[in-house]
Design an enzyme around this catalytic site. Structure first.
Site: not given
Length: 179
Positions: A8, A46, A48, A61, A86, A127
């Site tokens: 990340d 990440d 999302h 975020h 993820k 993470c």
């Protein structure tokens, strides 16, 4: 065979990002320097959706397809063989790279005969911690590159506590110059 896992290193976790780890962007040059030493380089992101339960705990975020979700510009993405996405669902947190939804990371590593996994990136206390613990659990000899990680540190000692947890789980703490 050994692999580097870059966790990340994204704009939202670096200076100016909505969930910045202090000095997050400082890991990129270190990662760029060590990446050529590995048989494989995997980077997690990440990724999302705009609406997710994850944002009940954290400010929004790394929302898919936004600047905040992109890799930091100092990270040399030419070194990356695979990107693991993820946190892509509406109810999952996706802290660990092993929770990637676009690839079965365990199978990928084992198919490529990886026995050692070196973990770097952001955030030490979330993470990176989750990814390193899952790596040990899956039977990989796991190294955490201590000068190539940064924490969010919601509480002042969170990164120190995370490093201790990783060490107790069997991770080997190593500096980049030792690689």
């Amino acid at each position: 065979m050994k692999a580097l896992l870059i966790v990340d290193v994204q704009n939202d976790f670096c200076t100016g990002g909505v969930l910045a780890a202090k000095g997050g962007e400082e890991v990129a040059p270190i990662i760029n320097k060590i990446a050529p030493n590995f048989d494989l380089v995997i980077a997690s992101k990440d990724w999302h959706p705009i609406k997710t339960k994850h944002f009940d705990k954290w400010p929004p975020h790394c929302v898919q397809e936004t600047h905040g979700a992109e890799f930091h510009s100092d990270l040399n993405t030419a070194n990356i063989d695979l990107v693991a996405l993820k946190g892509t669902g509406t109810i999952d947190d996706g802290y660990s790279a092993f929770e990637a939804t676009n690839i079965n990371l365990i199978s990928f590593l084992k198919q490529n005969k990886i026995t050692e996994l070196y973990v770097s990136g952001i955030a030490t206390d979330y993470c990176v911690l989750s990814s390193a613990l899952d790596s040990v659990k899956e039977g990989f000899k796991t190294f955490v590159v201590t000068d190539a990680i940064r924490g969010v540190n919601v509480n002042p000692n969170d990164s120190e506590i995370a490093l201790q947890q990783m060490k107790e789980a069997g991770c080997i703490l190593i500096a980049s110059e030792e690689i």
